[in-house]
Motif scaffolding. Structure first.
Motif: not given
Ligand SMILES: [Fe+2]
Ligand SMILES: [Fe+2]
Length: 126
Positions: A52, A67, A71, A107, A112
């Motif tokens: 990602e 983001h 993570h 998440h 996402d």
């Molecule tokens: Fe993600």
């Protein structure tokens, strides 16, 4: 995978489906198999997040920093419980059985989904 978790970006949806399968494997594993199933989930999550992040960089995504830090938080927590699980399996079990899905679900829904929306508009412009 649960329809509500489908984001409409094939690569992300495929990775998320794999995650759910590995999580189920870990939930159903017993004895020594538990640690190897947990390790497989951790390795997959490292690849998942790296993939990602590569997509975000390739498309110059505006939310990259936020983001990535999400993570990092999720991954550090997963690594922490994996290390604990080596000495104290019930701690790892409780993370896998009671927390991992909820963390992942949140998440996908909150973070996402924004990336997927952005990528879909990028793909539509291409
Ligand atoms: Fe993600
Ligand atoms: Fe994801």
């Amino acid at each position: 995978m649960n329809e509500a978790l489908t984001l409409g970006v094939a690569e992300m949806d495929a990775i998320h489906a794999e995650f759910l399968t590995l999580l189920e494997d870990a939930k159903h594993s017993r004895g020594n198999d538990f640690l190897s199933a947990f390790e497989a989930l951790l390795a997959h999550t490292e690849t998942h997040f790296a993939r990602e992040e590569a997509l975000m960089r390739a498309h110059r995504y505006y939310g990259l920093q936020e983001h990535e830090s999400e993570h990092e938080t999720l991954l550090s927590e997963m690594r922490y419980f994996f290390e604990k699980a080596k000495k104290l399996p019930p701690m790892g079990r409780s993370y896998i059985d009671d927390y991992a899905f909820e963390k992942f679900h949140r998440h996908v829904i909150n973070i996402d989904s924004q990336l997927a929306m952005f990528l879909k508009s990028e793909f539509a412009r291409a």
